[in-house]
Design an enzyme around this catalytic site. Structure first.
Site, PDB file in Angstrom:
ATOM      1  N   GLU A 108       4.175  -5.384   6.947  1.00  0.00           N
ATOM      2  CA  GLU A 108       3.941  -3.877   8.065  1.00  0.00           C
ATOM      3  C   GLU A 108       4.440  -3.517   9.358  1.00  0.00           C
ATOM      4  O   GLU A 108       4.234  -2.705   9.812  1.00  0.00           O
ATOM      5  CB  GLU A 108       2.475  -4.663   7.753  1.00  0.00           C
ATOM      6  CG  GLU A 108       1.772  -4.320   6.617  1.00  0.00           C
ATOM      7  CD  GLU A 108       1.125  -5.693   6.014  1.00  0.00           C
ATOM      8  OE1 GLU A 108       2.533  -6.882   6.008  1.00  0.00           O
ATOM      9  OE2 GLU A 108       1.181  -5.842   4.617  1.00  0.00           O
ATOM     10  N   GLY A 131       0.747  -5.370   1.114  1.00  0.00           N
ATOM     11  CA  GLY A 131      -0.964  -5.514   0.174  1.00  0.00           C
ATOM     12  C   GLY A 131      -0.300  -5.542  -1.407  1.00  0.00           C
ATOM     13  O   GLY A 131      -0.964  -6.818  -2.252  1.00  0.00           O
ATOM     14  N   GLU A 191      -0.322  -9.476  -0.447  1.00  0.00           N
ATOM     15  CA  GLU A 191      -2.122  -9.729  -0.337  1.00  0.00           C
ATOM     16  C   GLU A 191      -2.633  -9.803  -2.154  1.00  0.00           C
ATOM     17  O   GLU A 191      -3.083 -10.802  -2.424  1.00  0.00           O
ATOM     18  CB  GLU A 191      -2.662  -8.333   0.726  1.00  0.00           C
ATOM     19  CG  GLU A 191      -1.935  -8.422   1.962  1.00  0.00           C
ATOM     20  CD  GLU A 191      -2.125  -6.975   2.582  1.00  0.00           C
ATOM     21  OE1 GLU A 191      -1.939  -6.365   2.674  1.00  0.00           O
ATOM     22  OE2 GLU A 191      -2.874  -7.817   3.956  1.00  0.00           O
ATOM     23  N   ALA A 202       1.177  -1.306   0.215  1.00  0.00           N
ATOM     24  CA  ALA A 202       0.214   0.089  -0.027  1.00  0.00           C
ATOM     25  C   ALA A 202       0.660   0.964  -0.447  1.00  0.00           C
ATOM     26  O   ALA A 202       2.262   1.729   0.251  1.00  0.00           O
ATOM     27  CB  ALA A 202      -1.480  -0.592   1.398  1.00  0.00           C
TER      28      ALA A 202
HETATM   29  N1  CO8 Z   1       4.405   3.134  -0.808  1.00  0.00           N
HETATM   30  C1  CO8 Z   1       4.500   4.285  -1.358  1.00  0.00           C
HETATM   31  N2  CO8 Z   1       5.675   4.539  -2.226  1.00  0.00           N
HETATM   32  C2  CO8 Z   1       6.916   4.077  -1.895  1.00  0.00           C
HETATM   33  C3  CO8 Z   1       6.446   2.586  -1.314  1.00  0.00           C
HETATM   34  C4  CO8 Z   1       5.660   1.579  -0.901  1.00  0.00           C
HETATM   35  N3  CO8 Z   1       4.807   1.302  -0.138  1.00  0.00           N
HETATM   36  N4  CO8 Z   1       7.113   1.564  -2.142  1.00  0.00           N
HETATM   37  C5  CO8 Z   1       8.198   1.572  -2.581  1.00  0.00           C
HETATM   38  N5  CO8 Z   1       7.724   3.017  -2.640  1.00  0.00           N
HETATM   39  C6  CO8 Z   1       8.950   4.290  -3.247  1.00  0.00           C
HETATM   40  C7  CO8 Z   1      10.375   4.795  -3.005  1.00  0.00           C
HETATM   41  O1  CO8 Z   1       9.318   6.257  -1.839  1.00  0.00           O
HETATM   42  C8  CO8 Z   1      10.484   5.340  -3.836  1.00  0.00           C
HETATM   43  O2  CO8 Z   1      10.097   6.901  -4.296  1.00  0.00           O
HETATM   44  P1  CO8 Z   1      11.147   8.024  -4.273  1.00  0.00           P
HETATM   45  O3  CO8 Z   1      11.713   8.002  -5.805  1.00  0.00           O
HETATM   46  O4  CO8 Z   1      10.424   9.271  -4.589  1.00  0.00           O
HETATM   47  O5  CO8 Z   1      11.880   7.723  -2.997  1.00  0.00           O
HETATM   48  C9  CO8 Z   1      10.504   4.875  -5.002  1.00  0.00           C
HETATM   49  O6  CO8 Z   1       9.299   4.270  -5.060  1.00  0.00           O
HETATM   50  C10 CO8 Z   1      11.695   3.559  -4.826  1.00  0.00           C
HETATM   51  O7  CO8 Z   1      11.932   3.719  -4.000  1.00  0.00           O
HETATM   52  P2  CO8 Z   1      12.889   2.736  -3.040  1.00  0.00           P
HETATM   53  O8  CO8 Z   1      14.355   3.610  -3.731  1.00  0.00           O
HETATM   54  O9  CO8 Z   1      13.076   2.724  -1.336  1.00  0.00           O
HETATM   55  O10 CO8 Z   1      13.831   1.573  -3.801  1.00  0.00           O
HETATM   56  P3  CO8 Z   1      14.682   0.887  -3.529  1.00  0.00           P
HETATM   57  O11 CO8 Z   1      15.068  -0.301  -4.249  1.00  0.00           O
HETATM   58  O12 CO8 Z   1      15.543   0.902  -2.021  1.00  0.00           O
HETATM   59  O13 CO8 Z   1      13.833  -0.117  -1.806  1.00  0.00           O
HETATM   60  C11 CO8 Z   1      11.386  -2.194  -1.422  1.00  0.00           C
HETATM   61  C12 CO8 Z   1      13.049  -1.738  -2.852  1.00  0.00           C
HETATM   62  C13 CO8 Z   1      13.032  -2.446  -0.107  1.00  0.00           C
HETATM   63  C14 CO8 Z   1      10.908  -2.246  -1.597  1.00  0.00           C
HETATM   64  C15 CO8 Z   1      11.792  -0.701  -0.341  1.00  0.00           C
HETATM   65  O14 CO8 Z   1      10.497   0.663  -1.166  1.00  0.00           O
HETATM   66  C16 CO8 Z   1      10.325  -0.624   0.186  1.00  0.00           C
HETATM   67  O15 CO8 Z   1      10.959  -0.905   1.662  1.00  0.00           O
HETATM   68  N6  CO8 Z   1       9.075   0.289  -0.053  1.00  0.00           N
HETATM   69  C17 CO8 Z   1       7.801  -0.182   1.182  1.00  0.00           C
HETATM   70  C18 CO8 Z   1       7.478  -1.713   1.815  1.00  0.00           C
HETATM   71  C19 CO8 Z   1       6.149  -1.687   2.133  1.00  0.00           C
HETATM   72  O16 CO8 Z   1       7.260  -1.475   3.473  1.00  0.00           O
HETATM   73  N7  CO8 Z   1       5.314  -2.726   1.874  1.00  0.00           N
HETATM   74  C20 CO8 Z   1       4.174  -2.572   2.797  1.00  0.00           C
HETATM   75  C21 CO8 Z   1       3.362  -1.083   2.492  1.00  0.00           C
HETATM   76  S1  CO8 Z   1       2.222  -1.471   4.341  1.00  0.00           S
HETATM   77  C22 CO8 Z   1       0.804  -2.316   3.509  1.00  0.00           C
HETATM   78  O17 CO8 Z   1       0.821  -2.555   2.311  1.00  0.00           O
HETATM   79  C23 CO8 Z   1      -0.412  -2.657   4.279  1.00  0.00           C
HETATM   80  C24 CO8 Z   1      -1.139  -3.127   3.183  1.00  0.00           C
HETATM   81  C25 CO8 Z   1      -2.649  -2.733   3.898  1.00  0.00           C
HETATM   82  C26 CO8 Z   1      -3.466  -1.807   4.184  1.00  0.00           C
HETATM   83  C27 CO8 Z   1      -4.578  -1.468   4.588  1.00  0.00           C
HETATM   84  C28 CO8 Z   1      -5.195   0.332   4.767  1.00  0.00           C
HETATM   85  C29 CO8 Z   1      -5.581   0.687   5.887  1.00  0.00           C
END
Ligand code: CO8
Length: 258
Positions: free
Chosen positions: A133, A110, A113, A65
């Site tokens: 998460e 997500g 999921e 998400a």
């Molecule tokens: N949300 C928003 N932006 C994201 C996300 C995300 N989940 N993942 C990556 N991005 C963005 C980064 O912020 C970055 O943007 P910018 O260039 O503007 O800074 C761009 O994508 C590229 O990402 P990275 O530079 O971080 O790329 P890396 O290769 O260094 O890292 C990763 C890749 C490991 C995947 C890293 O981006 C990461 O850890 N992302 C987050 C993963 C995460 O925690 N996902 C779970 C999110 S919570 C969720 O899914 C809950 C679901 C249920 C929701 C229910 C709602 C109530």
């Protein structure tokens, strides 16, 4: 049709949804979820489609998400967003055709999921699965606690959801979360081959298999078996089954219409 954060194509009875917001690793925000839901609804009305494949553009399948959007939510907004995602994934799961997730890269939170709401997962060797998460002080909200537990068993699901460790495609294969692992350049060809194989089988038979297999998760063995007999009987007398069995006896491939 135009959609936020995704593209839809239909190629010879096989539909392809490509999640396409690569600047945010295809993260799911409200607009993307609304349009994903709309795209799935529209595909459900096209009775020529036999299989749906979902993949991601760039290095991610879906990195979860959208954390930026989540960070601005209050409890009521979070509840609404969670339900909205659950309903979209439920619609996906309830499609009467098989759905394949072609997981090309990160399938986190997500994203994992959504992949789990598909009927099967084919992963690139570079794919990474995880439920991170809890690293954000959050928990799965798109029915991940429910689907992961059913797919990999309680203890494997608890390990993934509480440690937040990401796992490789090979580990996901071992857990049964993934059915095939392919080299990155072969992921789409492999997924398309599986889709074409399914599309070459009896259309009504495949739909009946999906309906009954899905029911197995919430019916007793006794009731599920009774439903299976009804569905089995329902295939008899259809031109599809007549032709399928005749083709076997005549030692040829079935010639199905439609
Ligand atoms: N949300 C928003 N932006 C994201 C996300 C995300 N989940 N993942 C990556 N991005 C963005 C980064 O912020 C970055 O943007 P910018 O260039 O503007 O800074 C761009 O994508 C590229 O990402 P990275 O530079 O971080 O790329 P890396 O290769 O260094 O890292 C990763 C890749 C490991 C995947 C890293 O981006 C990461 O850890 N992302 C987050 C993963 C995460 O925690 N996902 C779970 C999110 S919570 C969720 O899914 C809950 C679901 C249920 C929701 C229910 C709602 C109530």
């Amino acid at each position: 049709m135009e959609y936020h954060g995704l593209k839809v194509e239909i190629r010879d009875k096989i539909a392809l949804i490509t999640m396409s917001r690569p600047q945010a690793l295809n993260a799911l925000n409200s607009d993307v979820i609304s349009d994903f839901n709309r795209a799935v609804k529209e595909l459900s009305q096209n009775k020529d489609i036999r299989v749906l494949i979902i993949t991601g553009e760039g290095k991610a399948f879906i990195a979860g998400a959208d954390i930026k959007e989540l960070s601005e939510m209050n409890p009521a907004g979070a509840y609404t967003f969670s339900r909205k995602g659950q309903q979209a994934f439920e619609r996906l799961e309830q499609l009467d055709i098989p759905v394949i997730a072609a997981v090309n890269g990160f399938a986190l939170g997500g994203g994992c999921e959504l992949a789990m709401a598909c009927d099967m997962r084919i992963a690139s060797t570079t794919a990474k699965f995880g439920m991170p998460e809890v690293t954000l002080g959050l928990m799965p909200g798109f029915a991940g606690t429910q689907r992961l537990t059913k797919l990999v068993g309680y203890s494997n699901a608890m390990y993934m959801m509480t440690t937040a460790e990401t796992i490789t495609a090979e580990e996901a294969l071992r857990l049964g979360l993934v059915q095939i692992v392919a080299e990155p350049h072969q992921l789409m060809d492999t997924s398309m081959e599986v889709a074409q194989k399914i599309a070459s089988r009896g259309k009504y038979a495949v739909k009946a298999v999906k309906e009954l297999a899905r029911k197995s998760t919430h019916t007793s063995m006794e009731f599920g078996s009774e439903l299976e007999s009804e569905a089995f009987a329902g295939l008899f007398g259809r031109p599809e089954a007549d032709e399928g069995m005749l083709a076997f006896m005549e030692k040829r491939k079935p010639q199905w219409k439609g």
